[in-house]
Design a protein around this motif. Structure first.
Motif, PDB file in Angstrom:
ATOM      1  N   GLY A  11       0.844  -1.192   0.000  1.00 33.47           N
ATOM      2  CA  GLY A  11       0.000   0.000   0.000  1.00 33.47           C
ATOM      3  C   GLY A  11       0.876   1.237   0.000  1.00 33.47           C
ATOM      4  N   VAL A  13       0.774   5.834  -0.027  1.00 35.65           N
ATOM      5  CA  VAL A  13       0.143   7.153  -0.086  1.00 35.65           C
ATOM      6  C   VAL A  13       1.273   8.137  -0.368  1.00 35.65           C
ATOM      7  N   ASP A  19      -2.650   5.690  -3.911  1.00 32.75           N
ATOM      8  CA  ASP A  19      -2.626   4.243  -3.751  1.00 32.75           C
ATOM      9  C   ASP A  19      -1.436   3.705  -4.527  1.00 32.75           C
ATOM     10  N   ALA A  20      -1.120   2.434  -4.307  1.00 33.23           N
ATOM     11  CA  ALA A  20       0.084   1.864  -4.909  1.00 33.23           C
ATOM     12  C   ALA A  20       0.048   1.811  -6.431  1.00 33.23           C
ATOM     13  N   SER A  22      -1.460   3.720  -8.699  1.00 36.18           N
ATOM     14  CA  SER A  22      -1.273   5.039  -9.313  1.00 36.18           C
ATOM     15  C   SER A  22       0.108   5.602  -9.002  1.00 36.18           C
ATOM     16  N   GLY A  70      -3.855   4.878   5.667  1.00 34.63           N
ATOM     17  CA  GLY A  70      -4.260   4.716   4.275  1.00 34.63           C
ATOM     18  C   GLY A  70      -3.465   3.627   3.578  1.00 34.63           C
ATOM     19  N   ALA A  71      -2.143   3.631   3.785  1.00 36.48           N
ATOM     20  CA  ALA A  71      -1.289   2.615   3.171  1.00 36.48           C
ATOM     21  C   ALA A  71      -1.577   1.235   3.747  1.00 36.48           C
ATOM     22  N   GLU A  74      -4.899  -0.237   2.440  1.00 36.49           N
ATOM     23  CA  GLU A  74      -4.758  -0.723   1.071  1.00 36.49           C
ATOM     24  C   GLU A  74      -4.072  -2.084   1.047  1.00 36.49           C
ATOM     25  N   GLU A  77      -6.402  -4.900   1.873  1.00 35.85           N
ATOM     26  CA  GLU A  77      -7.448  -5.204   0.892  1.00 35.85           C
ATOM     27  C   GLU A  77      -7.163  -6.482   0.112  1.00 35.85           C
TER      28      GLU A  77
END
Length: 340
Positions: A11, A13, A19-20, A22, A70-71, A74, A77
């Motif tokens: 993950g 940010v 996100d990773a 992008s 955030g990281a 992700e 997930e």
């Protein structure tokens, strides 16, 4: 220790992607997140930095907690079964760094767990050595996994150089990139996370790791000449553990933040160990797009290697990941896709 681990999810940010996928696509395309900040240089000019565009203007510990969360979210997930059975190793800036965003390390760890909605595993810990923290974290992670105490380990890093105190400190030492100083770094910020486990058939595997110390650090008071003894020793230990010579390396990812010192250190270490016939070995650096992101850099570089292997654009296999800090701590890790 020769126990190996597999990196199975990531993950990120960053200033070029929240996100990773992008972020990695942007870095592969050589895009950057550099923009004018509200931080002043020594001549009164606005400095260039790489801030992360967030929906809310969080500051301090709260900002760091949300970046890291955030990281981490992700990364979870892709491996939802890891929730509830993961030890978190959090990589942070050096405790004595001026302007350090984080004021309460343990409180930050608890805040991240609350945002992510997980219970902190008893084996969770903080490693605060700045850029090479993630290499140290890999060493701890494989020990935890080898012991069988926990099936998953999350290595997360978060850092920011975008504070007035931090910028003032590095400006006073002529280390920030300005129109008058081309030999400097661009302050940035980022968070990144990787999930580690054992015996998986996907992702990338850690094969070797080395840690050492450079006596001729960027701040060495004895004015010792740089021979890259520390990074060379870290390289050598990682290669010996992996069981290969450097001429079999595919490419490198390094925390080259823009100052000549780090380029010279990496080049000297390579020159001292690279022998025999070899293919071209490219060198990548997230600093080209993100500036100096401190303790987030190793998890992010691992994420770059993971994505490159998964998407099929890696510059070779295996890859050496290196990082070092201002006081001379040096680390190197060799990872490879499972197809190697």
């Amino acid at each position: 220790m020769s126990a190996r681990l597999d990196i199975v999810s990531i993950g990120m940010v960053t200033a070029v992607g929240l996100d990773a996928p992008s972020a990695c696509a942007a870095m592969r395309a050589r895009l950057d997140g550099f923009q004018q900040t509200r931080l002043l240089g020594s001549a009164g000019e606005w400095l260039t930095g790489a801030p992360i565009p967030l929906p809310r203007n969080w500051i301090g510990d709260r900002r760091m907690a949300h970046l890291a969360a955030g990281a981490i979210c992700e990364a979870f997930e892709s491996i939802p079964e890891a929730r509830g059975q993961t030890a978190l190793i959090l990589c942070l800036p050096e405790e004595d760094r001026p302007g350090r965003y984080v004021r309460d390390d343990s409180g930050l760890l608890r805040s991240i767990a609350e945002i992510v909605e997980i219970e902190l595993h008893p084996s969770s810990r903080i490693i605060a050595h700045g850029r090479p923290s993630g290499i140290v974290a890999l060493d701890h992670a494989r020990g935890l996994l080898a012991s069988g105490d926990v099936p998953f380990v999350m290595i997360a890093g978060v850092d920011s150089y975008l504070t007035s105190q931090t910028v003032a400190h590095y400006l006073s030492r002529n280390r920030i990139l300005t129109p008058r100083n081309p030999n400097g770094f661009i302050p940035g910020e980022a968070a990144a996370a990787v999930i580690c486990t054992q015996q998986r058939q996907t992702g990338v595997r850690l094969f070797g790791l080395g840690l050492s110390r450079e006596h001729a650090s960027i701040y060495n008071t004895e004015d010792l000449p740089l021979r890259a003894d520390g990074m060379t020793a870290a390289y050598r230990a990682a290669f010996e553990e992996t069981g290969i010579e450097m001429n079999r390396l595919g490419y490198r990812i390094a925390d080259l933040v823009g100052e000549q010192y780090w380029f010279k250190q990496s080049a000297l270490a390579s020159l001292r160990l690279l022998r025999g016939r070899h293919e071209f070995q490219d060198i990548w650096s997230p600093g080209e797009s993100l500036g100096n992101i401190g303790a987030a850099v190793v998890p992010l570089m691992l994420g770059m290697a993971f994505t490159a292997a998964r998407k099929g654009y890696a510059a070779g296999n295996p890859v050496l990941i290196e990082a070092s800090n201002d006081t001379g701590a040096c680390g190197a890790a060799i990872v490879a896709s499972r197809a190697a």
